[in-house]
Motif scaffolding. Structure first.
Motif, PDB file in Angstrom:
ATOM      1  N   ILE A   1       0.850  -1.202   0.000  1.00  0.00           N
ATOM      2  CA  ILE A   1       0.000   0.000   0.000  1.00  0.00           C
ATOM      3  C   ILE A   1       0.883   1.250   0.000  1.00  0.00           C
ATOM      4  CG2 ILE A   1      -1.631   1.330   1.395  1.00  0.00           C
ATOM      5  CD1 ILE A   1      -2.776  -1.401   2.329  1.00  0.00           C
ATOM      6  N   ILE A   2       1.983   1.189   0.750  1.00  0.00           N
ATOM      7  CA  ILE A   2       2.893   2.334   0.768  1.00  0.00           C
ATOM      8  C   ILE A   2       3.494   2.538  -0.622  1.00  0.00           C
ATOM      9  CG2 ILE A   2       4.919   3.368   1.879  1.00  0.00           C
ATOM     10  CD1 ILE A   2       2.416   2.851   3.680  1.00  0.00           C
ATOM     11  N   GLY A   3       3.771   1.426  -1.318  1.00  0.00           N
ATOM     12  CA  GLY A   3       4.255   1.537  -2.689  1.00  0.00           C
ATOM     13  C   GLY A   3       3.230   2.224  -3.567  1.00  0.00           C
ATOM     14  N   TYR A   4       1.981   1.838  -3.402  1.00  0.00           N
ATOM     15  CA  TYR A   4       0.881   2.464  -4.154  1.00  0.00           C
ATOM     16  C   TYR A   4       0.813   3.955  -3.863  1.00  0.00           C
ATOM     17  CZ  TYR A   4      -4.087   3.949  -4.130  1.00  0.00           C
ATOM     18  OH  TYR A   4      -5.249   4.643  -4.237  1.00  0.00           O
ATOM     19  N   ILE A   5       0.937   4.305  -2.574  1.00  0.00           N
ATOM     20  CA  ILE A   5       0.875   5.720  -2.194  1.00  0.00           C
ATOM     21  C   ILE A   5       2.037   6.489  -2.824  1.00  0.00           C
ATOM     22  CG2 ILE A   5       1.168   7.292  -0.239  1.00  0.00           C
ATOM     23  CD1 ILE A   5      -0.323   5.280   1.478  1.00  0.00           C
ATOM     24  N   THR A   6       3.228   5.850  -2.822  1.00  0.00           N
ATOM     25  CA  THR A   6       4.395   6.543  -3.347  1.00  0.00           C
ATOM     26  C   THR A   6       4.255   6.836  -4.834  1.00  0.00           C
ATOM     27  OG1 THR A   6       5.689   5.345  -1.727  1.00  0.00           O
ATOM     28  CG2 THR A   6       6.911   6.499  -3.420  1.00  0.00           C
ATOM     29  N   VAL A   7       3.811   5.826  -5.617  1.00  0.00           N
ATOM     30  CA  VAL A   7       3.733   6.071  -7.059  1.00  0.00           C
ATOM     31  C   VAL A   7       2.536   6.948  -7.424  1.00  0.00           C
ATOM     32  CG1 VAL A   7       5.046   4.070  -7.827  1.00  0.00           C
ATOM     33  CG2 VAL A   7       2.592   3.843  -7.466  1.00  0.00           C
TER      34      VAL A   7
END
Lengths: 369, 326
Positions: free
Chosen positions: A264-270
């Motif tokens: 989810i953090i990856g999703y937020i970052t991109v």
């Protein structure tokens, strides 16, 4: 020569309990020690440490833009620390948050690049969220399966997965997902406006998601049945087995949760910060987050403070590079020194150091007990 | 001829990995899982380069051999210093090894780049060692023998660092397998409580193995910064270590904690890393670069499946030892 009963010069004794004030006093002293070591380095570079430190704080907090930047650094750091917490509580040394974050980012990017026109924005963002969580979760689940079934070392397995996922990202960036319009260095195209997260108070909505995760993780670890099972497995796998718990199941479930949050953090970052995927999307956050989680003693609320502190250091270092010509890598040095002293200071909270001849009344009794 | 060049390039590429793997093997044999290899390589690299650079600047007539020795000494000591910090925090202060190792990585990468940039700024652009030192690090150690056709190129055409790494491997293999001290060290890594009961000073063994192991990994960093096989040598490049340390951590597993096997494993990975320059396989470079990591995962799984006793990680790897809690 008298050889009997020679008291050692220094010895240590375990502290049974220490007051909160005293523990925090030791921790703050440790940070001050680290900052003074940093000050010595700044002096060697012929600058005034107070000015440099003040400039770091100004540069990271004074203006609205700088505050936004600081929060942007803090969000993935805090998020990954939350992701790591359940795994570490279980004594499952997941050092693969970096890779799990990338897995989530890759999955979210897939929808952002190829399905941005087929869905309305809320649906698309929700689909990307789920894709990120599932992909991250699977990346966390794989080492957990092997650990649960055959006892494969999870530290090394999760570490390797970081590089495998980074390689996959680089392949996608240089090959199939390369921006056809781009010239020169291969990059992935910027996301369509449809696939970008909305902003609240100038920062992408990710900060709200992360704060919700903090609260959710606190409740999950402290008050849920799962949280209880995680602590029992962490304390002793055997005890958990005798108590009739399905240990492999708990390990796999917890790692799926851990990986999913990192995803989810990856999703937020991109979708929130970068609007694209590149090799720097994770950029070491998964590693730094481990130290954040550990120093916070896996307490989600304490992680907020620590990640905020490290974000100030990181943003502040960019400022002092511009103003004092001190290389921005100084943040790594300073962060490292602070981490060292924080890690070491926990020893003085847990143990008492006794020098020869400095015996308190009652020590003898305690030692023999 | 291509094969011959390929072999030589593979040996050169594997040398820093071999140093890293040997150092980390020694460390892990004492039960310390030091994840700070990447950081220690950075520290070794920048200290070695700096030592040589400032020696050349201060000496009137720099001598190659002294410059080289200073570089090796500085690289070893600086990386060992990183390992010493790690040791104090994990052994004496009993902190978690994984977290401390990562902190060392963060610190070491910062330290390397910070000092490297500061030196470059002070030098007004780049920190470059003179051709004297560069040549010493990049020319064959046995120039006469290297002219023998094929055999000379195959075995004698390398710089001294390659031979040094091989000597390290042999010494380490003999030390661990055939000496009393080596046996003691292994027992510390397997079961510190038993070793302690047998009268072995567990703390001292852990300290020495970790610090010396760290110093050896620093030589790998020195090699990366001094070797010119990948382009320019003897100059500080930002982020120059770029993953070699982590690859070494992987290689330790790949070699199953065995120094002599490490030579072959490092060679294989080194060969993989340069193979695409010699043989076209039609696989994208990026996928190709992850082969060593995939191979490591497979070895890791295989080792845990087979449960063959001599191929297991040291039993107490990653665990702190508290005498009063045994």
């Amino acid at each position: 020569m008298e050889k009997t009963k020679k008291e050692p010069f220094v010895r240590i004794a375990k502290r049974e309990d220490i007051s909160m004030q005293k523990a925090w006093f030791i921790r703050i002293a440790a940070i001050l020690v680290a900052l003074s070591i940093g000050a010595v380095i700044i002096l060697i570079l012929k600058h005034n440490p107070f000015e440099v430190y003040a400039d770091m704080i100004r540069g990271s907090l004074k203006t609205k833009t700088s505050r936004v930047e600081t929060v942007k650094i803090m969000v993935p750091l805090l998020g990954c620390a939350i992701a790591i917490a359940p795994a570490f509580k279980m004594k499952f040394w997941n050092i693969g948050a970096e890779g799990q974050l990338l897995a989530g980012a890759i999955a979210a990017t897939y929808f952002a690049l190829f399905h941005y026109e087929t869905m309305p924005r809320p649906v698309l963002l929700a689909v990307m969220f789920i894709a990120g969580a599932v992909a991250g979760g699977i990346a966390g689940l794989i080492p957990a399966i092997f650990r649960a079934k055959w006892g494969t070392n999870e530290t090394l397995f999760t570490l390797m997965l970081n590089y495998i996922l980074l390689g996959i990202e680089q392949y996608l960036q240089n090959g199939p997902w390369k921006d056809p319009k781009g010239t020169g260095f291969p990059i992935i195209a910027m996301f369509d406006a449809n696939a970008r997260l909305p902003k609240v108070f100038g920062v992408h909505i990710g900060w709200i998601i992360v704060l919700l995760l903090v609260a959710a993780m606190f409740v999950y670890l402290r008050y849920s049945k799962h949280g209880y099972e995680i602590s029992v497995v962490g304390e002793s796998e055997r005890t958990a087995r005798y108590a009739g718990m399905n240990v492999p199941m708990i390990i796999m479930r917890t790692m799926f949760v851990s990986g999913a949050i990192a995803g989810i953090i990856g999703y937020i970052t991109v979708c929130g910060a970068d609007y694209t995927l590149n090799e720097g999307t994770a950029g070491g956050v998964g590693f730094t987050a481990i130290t954040v989680a550990w120093l916070a003693k896996l307490n989600p609320f304490t992680m907020i403070g620590i990640s905020f502190f490290l974000a100030i250091l990181s943003k502040g270092s960019n400022t002092i590079q511009t103003n004092f010509k001190i290389p921005a890598s100084a943040s790594g040095v300073l962060t490292g020194i602070i981490l060292f002293s924080m890690l070491a200071c926990e020893f003085f909270i847990g143990y008492r150091v006794i020098f020869r001849g400095h015996r308190k009344k009652g020590d003898v009794k305690n030692d023999n007990a | 001829m291509t094969m011959l060049n390929f072999f030589c390039a593979a040996v050169l590429a594997s040398c820093p990995l071999l140093f890293g793997t040997l150092g980390e093997s020694l460390t892990e044999k004492s039960g310390n899982l030091n994840l700070g290899v990447e950081g220690m390589m950075f520290m070794g690299a920048v200290a070695g380069l700096g030592g040589s650079y400032y020696y050349e600047k201060s000496a009137e007539n720099p001598v190659a051999i002294i410059s080289v020795l200073i570089a090796i000494g500085c690289a070893f000591l600086c990386a060992a210093l990183g390992a010493l910090i790690y040791s104090v925090i994990t052994i004496t202060f009993r902190a978690n090894q994984n977290v401390t190792g990562l902190a060392l990585t963060i610190f070491g990468i910062g330290f390397g780049n910070f000092v490297g940039e500061a030196m470059s700024n002070a030098a007004g652009g780049y920190v470059v060692v003179s051709d004297l030192t560069k040549t010493a690090f990049n020319t064959p150690l046995f120039p006469a023998l290297s002219t023998i056709p094929i055999v000379g190129k195959l075995f004698f055409s390398y710089n001294f660092m390659v031979y040094l790494s091989l000597v390290c491997a042999i010494v380490l293999a003999v030390f661990l397998k055939y000496t009393r001290v080596g046996l003691n060290l292994r027992s510390v890594g397997e079961n510190p409580a038993t070793a302690d009961a047998a009268g072995i000073n567990v703390e001292r063994y852990k300290y020495l193995a970790t610090v010396i192991g760290g110093g050896i990994t620093g030589l790998g960093g020195l090699y990366i910064v001094m070797n010119s096989a990948n382009g320019v040598g003897g100059v500080w490049v930002h982020n120059c270590i770029s993953g070699y340390g982590w690859l070494s951590v992987a290689l330790v597993i790949f070699a199953m904690w065995n120094p002599s096997r490490a030579v072959f494993c490092a060679f294989i990975v080194g060969a993989l890393s340069v193979m695409r320059l010699y043989i076209s396989l039609g696989i994208p470079d990026q996928i190709y670069n992850i082969f060593p990591y995939i191979a490591t995962v497979i070895v890791l799984i295989f080792v845990s499946l087979r449960k063959k006793r001599e191929n297991q990680p040291p039993a107490s790897l990653g665990l702190a030892y508290f005498r009063e809690e045994r």
